[in-house]
Design an enzyme around this catalytic site. Structure first.
Site, PDB file in Angstrom:
ATOM      1  N   GLU A 263       0.816  -1.422  -0.399  1.00 22.28           N
ATOM      2  CA  GLU A 263       0.070  -0.045   0.010  1.00 22.28           C
ATOM      3  C   GLU A 263       0.894   1.380  -0.023  1.00 22.28           C
ATOM      4  OE1 GLU A 263      -2.529   0.512   3.076  1.00 22.28           O
ATOM      5  OE2 GLU A 263      -3.356  -1.607   3.087  1.00 22.28           O
ATOM      6  N   GLU A 317     -13.824   5.742  -0.758  1.00 16.98           N
ATOM      7  CA  GLU A 317     -14.795   4.728   0.120  1.00 16.98           C
ATOM      8  C   GLU A 317     -15.638   5.351   1.400  1.00 16.98           C
ATOM      9  OE1 GLU A 317     -12.568   0.762   1.170  1.00 16.98           O
ATOM     10  OE2 GLU A 317     -10.874   2.128   0.343  1.00 16.98           O
ATOM     11  N   LYS A 320     -15.912   4.263   5.449  1.00 20.69           N
ATOM     12  CA  LYS A 320     -14.610   4.122   6.432  1.00 20.69           C
ATOM     13  C   LYS A 320     -14.737   5.160   7.385  1.00 20.69           C
ATOM     14  CE  LYS A 320     -10.694   2.959   5.053  1.00 20.69           C
ATOM     15  NZ  LYS A 320      -9.278   2.858   4.524  1.00 20.69           N
ATOM     16  N   GLU A 326      -9.698   9.461   5.348  1.00 24.92           N
ATOM     17  CA  GLU A 326      -9.743   7.962   5.157  1.00 24.92           C
ATOM     18  C   GLU A 326     -10.629   7.605   3.987  1.00 24.92           C
ATOM     19  OE1 GLU A 326      -8.545   5.680   7.136  1.00 24.92           O
ATOM     20  OE2 GLU A 326      -7.652   6.958   8.613  1.00 24.92           O
TER      21      GLU A 326
END
Length: 414
Positions: A263, A317, A320, A326
């Site tokens: 990541e 997203e 999250k 985030e």
């Protein structure tokens, strides 16, 4: 509530020369903590359009694996952190491998299983003690199915496993984790699997924006830094972080274990106190990162190494937890359009039926991708280690920061 809407399935991109190409061997993290994701069938064309040849999931979503059958895209599937204690039982591990890996082969190209995510920095003794046994039972399951030469077993760590990170040549693991990490490295050596690191210069900048060189974090031109011990010069924080991990691995006697990056990324939006989270900085970081990947160069310490970088993430997203950043690490909005310009020119947009929210989000938003089956080991990338019993991707600990001191650049830990 998710409803049916039209999502683009054919995106014809005219791509800038040093960005996404089929030969780039780009890896992408496909997270699904959201309620407005397109159906995986529609995601296939998007992944193909950006030239991504490798995808990492935080679960083993059968919808995704079936959608990508026959594409040749390589997949890392994941075992959720909460399942690690169960996998001490070889029967449980075998049942999971049969259901989530064996059943999809050879149509879907699953090449790796990530057992847990950032387990060693969760301060959870049950999960930490279960990690290696779970990896071993999963590998044994692959052996019993004659898949161990085709599918490897690993786990991902964040940089909080480091106790020393500057200079990179002095990198060393936390003393309280050395024994566990040594055992993991021995496992990697025996089975030939990579040691995975999640590396985020963003969190170093966020921790001390007045002292950290933003250009150094973004791969932009800067004075860089020279390691006073090795004499190696570093043009960016990303490489300095990775080489600190290389040094830590080498100090334990496992120089030949391959280190790869599972990541890395930069958010396009954040709260008022989240310095550096902007579309422009995200564009610079990911754009420069992709150029670096295209050059197929390693780090100053390991110039010939293949880092197999996975960018975080495919989509924003919207479910999250934590600060706004985030929910804004995605390259794309849920409607398949770029969050910021990385050289894409959309010249044609076709539509098909999919499952998502009723309307597309604005250019930079809290929206993202979703799934009903997501690993709790991946809920957050903030500094909080545990939230309501759900583990997250904590960035606390030893993140490398760039400090301008008397005109010279140095690194320190945060």
């Amino acid at each position: 509530m998710a409803t049916s809407f039209f999502f683009s399935t054919l995106l014809l991109f005219s791509v800038s020369a040093s960005f996404f190409t089929p030969a780039l061997l780009l890896g992408i993290n496909y997270g699904q903590i959201a309620d407005n994701l397109p159906h995986p069938d529609a995601v296939v064309s998007l992944v193909n359009s950006i030239g991504a040849t490798r995808v990492k999931l935080y679960d083993a979503d059968p919808r995704v694996l079936k959608a990508f059958a026959g594409t040749g895209v390589q997949f890392i599937v994941s075992v959720a952190n909460e399942n690690l204690p169960l996998f001490r039982d070889p029967k449980q591990a075998l049942a999971w491998v049969k259901s989530n890996v064996y059943s999809h082969l050879p149509s879907t190209n699953i090449t790796c299983i990530a057992v847990g995510n950032e387990v060693l920095t969760l301060n959870n003794s049950l999960l930490s003690s279960s990690l290696l046994p779970a990896m071993e039972t999963v590998h044994s399951a692959l052996v019993s199915l004659n898949l161990d030469k085709q599918v490897t077993v690993t786990t991902a760590h964040n940089l909080a496993i480091l106790e020393v990170s500057y200079p990179p040549s002095a990198g060393a693991f936390r003393r309280d984790l050395v024994q566990r990490i040594s055992c993991l490295l021995e496992f990697h050596r025996k089975v030939g699997s990579p040691f995975l690191i999640n590396a985020y210069p963003y969190f170093a900048y966020k921790a001390s924006p007045k002292q950290v060189s933003l250009d150094f974090a973004l791969f932009e031109p800067s004075p860089g830094l020279s390691d006073p011990v090795s004499g190696l010069h570093y043009d960016n924080m990303f490489h300095a972080q990775i080489d600190a991990a290389h040094s830590a691995i080498e100090k334990l006697g496992y120089k030949n274990v391959c280190l790869q990056i599972s990541e890395t990324g930069w958010p396009s939006k954040g709260d008022a106190d989240e310095a550096g989270a902007s579309p422009e900085n995200a564009r610079k970081y990911n754009g420069n990162l992709i150029k670096l990947i295209a050059e197929k160069k390693g780090t100053p310490m390991r110039p010939k190494s293949d880092l197999n970088v996975y960018v975080f993430a495919l989509f924003n997203e919207n479910q999250k937890p934590g600060p706004s950043s985030e929910r804004n690490f995605g390259l794309f909005k849920p409607d398949g359009t770029p969050v910021y310009n990385l050289g894409f020119n959309i010249t044609s947009l076709m539509t098909t039926n999919s499952t998502s929210a009723p309307s597309a989000p604005p250019l930079v938003t809290d929206s993202s991708s979703s799934s009903s089956s997501s690993s709790n080991g991946y809920l957050s990338i903030t500094d909080n280690a545990v939230r309501g019993g759900d583990t997250d991707r904590s960035r606390t600990g030893y993140l490398l920061c760039c400090l301008m001191i008397s005109g010279a650049v140095a690194l320190r830990r945060f």
